[in-house]
Write an enzyme that holds these catalytic residues in place. Structure first.
Site, PDB file in Angstrom:
ATOM      1  CB  SER A  44     116.207  33.264 -41.951  1.00  0.00           C
ATOM      2  OG  SER A  44     117.314  34.134 -41.854  1.00  0.00           O
ATOM      3  CE  LYS A 101     118.682  32.788 -38.214  1.00  0.00           C
ATOM      4  NZ  LYS A 101     118.566  33.410 -39.543  1.00  0.00           N
ATOM      5  CB  SER A 150     115.044  35.734 -38.297  1.00  0.00           C
ATOM      6  OG  SER A 150     115.643  34.869 -39.234  1.00  0.00           O
ATOM      7  CE  LYS A 176     113.732  32.152 -38.523  1.00  0.00           C
ATOM      8  NZ  LYS A 176     113.330  33.397 -39.212  1.00  0.00           N
TER       9      LYS A 176
END
Length: 427
Positions: free
Chosen positions: A102, A105, A162, A265
């Protein structure tokens, strides 16, 4: 046959445009020097043809301060980078391609931030969730097909929790489909110089060919964190959606437990392992740490915490003193004016080891002359910053204004004016 070399050269030499263009340069040089007559023209010609304008050095790319990893990092790949300069402070297998989970992202959110700031997207805009977005699985906020949610809440869900469904909904709102949005992600990656990155989706779910590197992640992370708006979301620890019905807890626990953390993140999949891109700022120094392929969630946080601790303990961001008051005009050959003033593009700072801030020495490297036309902002040199003789950074020196090339008519008028002035002085 096209003729001998000498015949071709003779034809070029005596072509009217060729003579006119070079005569203008000779007349310009003669007028600038106050020379008149054929003797002046000949002297100026020799000067013009002998002139050799060197190309100025270009700004240096990011340097690596420590090629190894000075702290123990339980990860397969890692890097520590200063945000404003892109200087790498330490790294380990930073160019090894790996699944990013993730952390993908970050690019999704970067395109969203750019769309909002350009006016192509509004945070108050309402998005209708598509069946495709709702089918993502993994981390999600359980969007239902047709459910309405603001861009603001979708950004919050993506940055904090997320959420894969929210990420795809944002991508579809910007580009029309996830596939088209992924094309934009890859295009932006190429623009940023992320040469070892290829995205297949905007969520980070494991997919064949969906790969990047720790270095490329650091590059896109420092680009994203430049946008003040993202910090409004990436620094949230807990929040909610749907009037409190959906609770959000940040997957990046450094936001709560690390002093100066600003984001950014996390990522976890079977293929990628546990990953983290963490950003933090202390005392004017902003860093991004990236850890890929850790065996556990705790190990990714340990990896980034150790790198950030190392960076803040050993480095600072120093501002070199301005040098513009020491600059002299640079001669312009064949221009409508004789010179152009240089100006520097002062950097946000230079990364130095703590205790060396006062050792900064600056040297101006600039072309002695440039040839017209000169464009405002054209790089004509650099200021090189050194500590104990070792280069630690450099920044560009540019032309302060446009200097058009002198044409035949202008040169002739100036030569006549110089001749009249010379006659009046000797009469």
């Amino acid at each position: 046959m096209k003729g001998s070399f000498l015949q071709r050269r003779e034809k070029k030499l005596f072509s009217f445009p060729h003579i006119k263009r070079n005569l203008a340069k000779r007349l310009a040089a003669a007028a600038a020097a106050g020379l008149t007559g054929l003797g002046g023209l000949a002297a100026a010609s020799e000067t013009v043809w002998a002139a050799n304008t060197p190309q100025p050095p270009q700004p240096q790319s990011s340097q690596t301060e420590n090629a190894g990893m000075p702290v123990e990092v339980p990860a397969k790949s890692a890097i520590l980078m200063e945000q404003s300069t892109g200087k790498v402070l330490c790294e380990m297998n930073a160019d090894e391609q790996m699944p990013p989970a993730s952390i993908t992202k970050i690019m999704t959110l970067l395109l969203v931030m750019e769309a909002v700031e350009s006016g192509r997207l509004s945070v108050d805009e309402t998005v209708s969730a598509s069946p495709h977005a709702c089918s993502m699985g993994g981390s999600q906020i359980w969007l239902e097909p047709g459910e309405q949610m603001s861009v603001r809440d979708l950004i919050k869900a993506t940055a904090v929790a997320s959420a894969n469904d929210a990420s795809v909904a944002l991508g579809e709102q910007i580009a029309g489909s996830e596939e088209a949005f992924v094309d934009q992600m890859n295009q932006r990656a190429a623009e940023l110089g992320m040469s070892r990155t290829h995205f297949v989706n905007c969520t980070g779910l494991d997919a064949q060919g969906h790969l990047t590197t720790a270095r490329d992640i650091a590059i896109m992370a420092k680009e994203l964190i430049r946008h003040p708006m993202i910090r409004e979301y990436s620094s949230i620890w807990m929040d909610s959606l749907r009037d409190g019905a959906t609770q959000l807890v940040n997957t990046n626990k450094l936001v709560r437990f690390y002093d100066g953390a600003t984001g950014l993140k996390t990522g976890t999949t079977d293929g990628a392992g546990s990953c983290l891109a963490a950003t933090a700022t202390r005392g004017g120094l902003s860093l991004v740490a990236v850890s890929l392929g850790s065996a556990t969630s705790d190990e990714r946080f340990t990896s980034c915490r150790r790198m950030l601790d190392y960076g803040f303990a050993n480095y600072s961001l120093a501002q070199p003193p301005a040098m513009d008051d020491q600059f002299l005009p640079v001669k312009v050959l064949g221009g409508v004016q004789e010179s152009v003033m240089p100006v520097s593009r002062q950097p946000e700072g230079i990364v130095v080891k703590k205790g060396e801030e006062k050792k900064l020495e600056q040297t101006l490297e600039i072309a002695p002359e440039v040839e017209a036309p000169v464009k405002k902002g054209q790089v004509i040199g650099n200021v090189v910053v050194r500590i104990d003789g070792k280069e630690v950074g450099r920044y560009a020196v540019e032309a302060a204004e446009d200097v058009p090339e002198m044409n035949f008519g202008t040169a002739f008028v100036r030569l006549l004016a110089a001749a009249v002035d010379f006659r009046d002085k000797t009469a």
